[in-house]
Design a protein around this motif. Structure first.
Motif, mmCIF file in Angstrom:
data_model
loop_
_atom_site.group_PDB
_atom_site.id
_atom_site.type_symbol
_atom_site.label_atom_id
_atom_site.label_comp_id
_atom_site.label_asym_id
_atom_site.label_seq_id
_atom_site.Cartn_x
_atom_site.Cartn_y
_atom_site.Cartn_z
ATOM 1 N N ILE A 81 34.127 33.984 40.682
ATOM 2 C CA ILE A 81 34.224 33.012 39.589
ATOM 3 C C ILE A 81 34.724 31.676 40.127
ATOM 4 C CG2 ILE A 81 35.395 32.467 37.425
ATOM 5 C CD1 ILE A 81 35.521 35.482 36.879
ATOM 6 N N ALA A 82 35.767 31.739 40.970
ATOM 7 C CA ALA A 82 36.341 30.512 41.521
ATOM 8 C C ALA A 82 35.331 29.758 42.374
ATOM 9 C CB ALA A 82 37.591 30.839 42.336
ATOM 10 N N ALA A 115 38.767 43.514 41.830
ATOM 11 C CA ALA A 115 39.260 42.439 40.969
ATOM 12 C C ALA A 115 39.296 41.109 41.713
ATOM 13 C CB ALA A 115 40.646 42.797 40.436
ATOM 14 N N VAL A 116 39.811 41.121 42.939
ATOM 15 C CA VAL A 116 39.891 39.882 43.720
ATOM 16 C C VAL A 116 38.493 39.364 44.039
ATOM 17 C CG1 VAL A 116 40.608 38.905 45.929
ATOM 18 C CG2 VAL A 116 42.169 40.388 44.668
ATOM 19 N N GLN A 117 37.575 40.254 44.360
ATOM 20 C CA GLN A 117 36.203 39.831 44.645
ATOM 21 C C GLN A 117 35.581 39.146 43.434
ATOM 22 O OE1 GLN A 117 34.211 43.399 45.905
ATOM 23 N NE2 GLN A 117 35.222 43.468 47.913
ATOM 24 N N ARG A 118 35.782 39.717 42.261
ATOM 25 C CA ARG A 118 35.197 39.115 41.058
ATOM 26 C C ARG A 118 35.875 37.790 40.727
ATOM 27 N NH1 ARG A 118 34.319 43.037 36.087
ATOM 28 N NH2 ARG A 118 33.310 41.112 35.430
ATOM 29 N N VAL A 174 37.996 44.648 35.542
ATOM 30 C CA VAL A 174 36.950 45.226 36.387
ATOM 31 C C VAL A 174 36.007 46.102 35.576
ATOM 32 C CG1 VAL A 174 36.523 46.829 38.291
ATOM 33 C CG2 VAL A 174 38.319 45.091 38.493
ATOM 34 N N GLY A 175 36.567 46.950 34.710
ATOM 35 C CA GLY A 175 35.755 47.869 33.926
ATOM 36 C C GLY A 175 35.563 49.196 34.631
#
Length: 675
Positions: free
Chosen positions: A273-274, A266-269, A231-232
């Protein structure tokens, strides 16, 4: 000036302003250890901000005739003199800067310098921490301002400010020696007084700083966690998150205080991507998960080899031919012209694009399957394509109503079992153990279970193969056997001890490529391997087991292997897989002929080529003979006896009543040993 100073020097206790360049270190100062550069810099910063708050004590320097020289020896305040000299070097002041001093010609210089450093008590660190906090909160000075005024680093100030913000109750415990400085620093990881005091009250005999930090951060996420790395910090903070920094470690470890928010980001990112891959490649669905959902029911589809169209195949051949021509033409030129370099890059790109078309997922699998993007252990995104949910599996053709398997099981039931995910077990109700069992009884009961498992496992060959694969993969891919139920100890011998440059050999590279391909599909953690193995299709499972078994083949012969114990199993393997060593090795002067006797070289050429060819090289020296032999055997397919694969024996009539499951004939003729 010097005359006026000399007159003043005669008056003991007089306060005078002396030029800096007239002051010198006193040889009678009791402090012999040099001041540290850090302390001098701190004094320089303090003097620059506030001036010299305490006069230096000096005595006049006298010449051999006891007359003043105009110089003065610093008895007390040498650190302040050095700090001013540092400011001269920095260009902040001139070397003639006037310094407030007190003349002392009565007291012994050695004694008063000793007194200055002995009869004083340093400020308690707790008072210092709180004083720094006062400068920050009451006077409004920033950490950088305070650092400049006290000649320390901004990080040092931040650490003292953090300690000054510790709960007053803990600060008093530190003053009363109920806490050490290291323990107080551990509490300083957070500014939440309630949490600090709750952890302090919970401490018993275990009071190590690392234990205190662990209790304070139990529900937080370390900055080096894979989620935090993915995430950063900036994204997390911009979303409203907070990071608590540990200012008392070298790398300044941080702790993300809101794990729920971090997981959401994290799940959103990962999902983004998916979904991006889903839309770009046409998959039915795309999902993001922090951990791959191995407990879910998926079947995996793999890319298939596809034939290029006639036009693409022709274009690929043309691009490869043109690239080869350019490479041959310019192979000896170090700096290629820009247009040639650009053309070669263009051809390489085109070739890669055409080759990418030779493999791909079946369009039907893409239409039914999906993509899952999860996190690896190092915080990078891992893409898993070709996952088909059970409800999207294409149903098998329905069998005849009265058809049954050979074991009496209805074929419909068998098919139902086949599409049911093997990693989903039916719920088992167990009774709680109200009373602990003795060690003896536990061993006896589990031994009974072991015996029963051995019997049942022998009746379930397909499941036994999966258990075997699980144990092999654990050791070969994860370098562990901790979570295996089978007692299998394998050795993957490193043949690099015997082959120079083994990593550059095409055979070794092909093995590594296949190993990496399997590894890329496996879960990150060994505890997740069992459901992965259980969910594999039979053909994929067979391929994985074959790869693992291949990894532990050992046909190396050693000087102490004089019998047939090594050669016979190796010959059987070679015959069974129809090994042709000419596809993997060829005899050259370096690899073989230069390492055997001349007589063996001649005999090898006689066998591989002809008697006449052997006679022609008989009188050559060793190296020319080896090089000639290398050229003579090219294209003959000749191999040394030790590398030849024995022909397969004639098949014997099967014994239906008692099949030889181990493939061992009653008698066996041993082949002759290689030279």
């Amino acid at each position: 000036m010097n005359k006026q100073v000399s007159k003043a020097a005669l008056v003991a206790g007089a306060a005078v302003m002396l030029p800096l360049n007239c002051l010198m270190a006193s040889p009678r100062n009791a402090r012999k250890t040099k001041h540290s550069g850090e302390s001098i810099a701190a004094k320089a910063g303090s003097i620059a901000a506030k001036g010299i708050l305490q006069n230096l004590v000096v005595e006049p320097e006298l010449d051999p005739a006891d007359q003043p020289t105009g110089k003065y020896l610093v008895t007390i305040g040498e650190g302040r003199r050095l700090a001013q000299m540092l400011r001269v070097e920095r260009g902040e002041i001139a070397e003639t800067e006037l310094i407030p001093c007190v003349i002392d010609t009565i007291n012994d210089p050695h004694e008063i310098s000793l007194d200055e450093n002995v009869t004083r008590e340093d400020m308690h660190p707790a008072d210092q921490f709180e004083a720094f906090r006062f400068q920050n909160e009451v006077r409004g000075l920033s950490a950088e301002d305070i650092a400049a005024r006290f000649g320390v680093t901004a990080r040092t100030v931040q650490q003292r400010l953090r300690l000054g913000a510790v709960s007053p109750r803990l600060m008093q415990a530190y003053r009363d020696e109920g806490l050490t400085l290291d323990q107080l620093m551990a509490f300083g990881i957070t500014e939440d007084h309630t949490r600090q005091e709750a952890v302090y009250d919970s401490l018993s005999y275990q009071r190590e700083p690392y234990h205190i930090r662990r209790l304070l951060t139990a529900k937080q996420v370390r900055a080096d966690d894979r989620r935090a790395r993915f995430v950063g910090a900036e994204t997390y903070i911009n979303a409203g998150g907070h990071i608590e920094r540990d200012l008392f470690t070298e790398d300044g470890d941080g702790y993300f205080t809101d794990p729920v928010l971090l997981d959401q980001i994290a799940v959103q990112r990962l999902t983004a991507i998916a979904v991006g891959i889903q839309n770009a490649e046409g998959w039915k669905w795309g999902e993001g998960h922090i951990d791959f959902p191995y407990s879910a029911a998926y079947r995996r589809a793999f890319p298939k080899t596809r034939e290029l169209s006639e036009g693409d195949a022709a274009a690929l051949a043309t691009a490869q031919s043109n690239l080869m021509m350019l490479s041959d033409e310019w192979c000896e030129v170090e700096d290629l012209p820009d247009e040639i370099d650009a053309r070669m890059t263009e051809l390489e790109t085109a070739i890669a694009e055409f080759q990418a078309k030779t493999t791909g997922f079946d369009p039907d699998d893409v239409a039914r399957g999906g993509v899952i993007v999860s996190l690896t252990s190092d915080g990078t995104a891992k893409v898993e394509r070709g996952l088909i949910r059970l409800e999207d599996l294409r149903p098998d053709p329905q069998p005849e109503p009265d058809s049954e398997d050979g074991d009496g099981t209805d074929r419909d039931d068998a098919d139902e079992r086949r599409v049911t995910p093997l990693n989903v077990a039916p719920p088992v109700e167990t009774e709680p153990e109200d009373l602990p069992l003795s060690d003896t009884l536990i061993r006896e009961l589990t031994a009974q279970r072991t015996l029963a498992l051995r019997l049942v496992m022998g009746e379930r060959p397909e499941f036994a193969l999966r258990a075997l694969a699980h144990s092999l993969v654990l050791q070969l891919f994860y370098n562990t056997s901790d979570v295996a139920c089978l007692e299998i100890d394998i050795t993957n011998r490193d043949v690099s001890d015997f082959i120079d440059g083994v990593d550059d050999k095409p055979t070794a590279q092909a093995i590594q490529s296949r190993h990496d391909a399997w590894h890329s599909q496996m879960p990150d953690e060994p505890v997740d391997l069992w459901p992965y193995i259980m969910a594999m299709e039979p053909e994929d499972l067979g391929g994985l087991v074959a790869h693992c078994v291949g990894q532990i083949v050992d046909a190396v012969r050693y000087p102490y292997d004089r019998g047939y114990s090594i050669r016979i199993p190796a010959d059987r393997l070679a015959t069974g897989v129809s090994l042709d060593m000419t596809e993997h090795w060829r005899p050259t002067a370096r690899s073989y002929f230069g390492r055997i006797t001349k007589a063996r070289i001649v005999e090898g050429i006689r066998e591989a080529v002809s008697d006449e060819a052997a006679e022609r090289i008989t009188n050559l020296q060793k190296q020319p003979m080896a090089e000639a032999a290398e050229q003579l055997v090219v294209g003959t397919g000749w191999l040394p006896a030790i590398l030849r694969t024995p022909p397969a024996p004639e098949p014997e009539a099967p014994n239906i009543d008692q099949p030889d499951l181990l493939g061992k004939p009653e008698t066996e003729t041993l082949p002759e040993a290689a030279e």
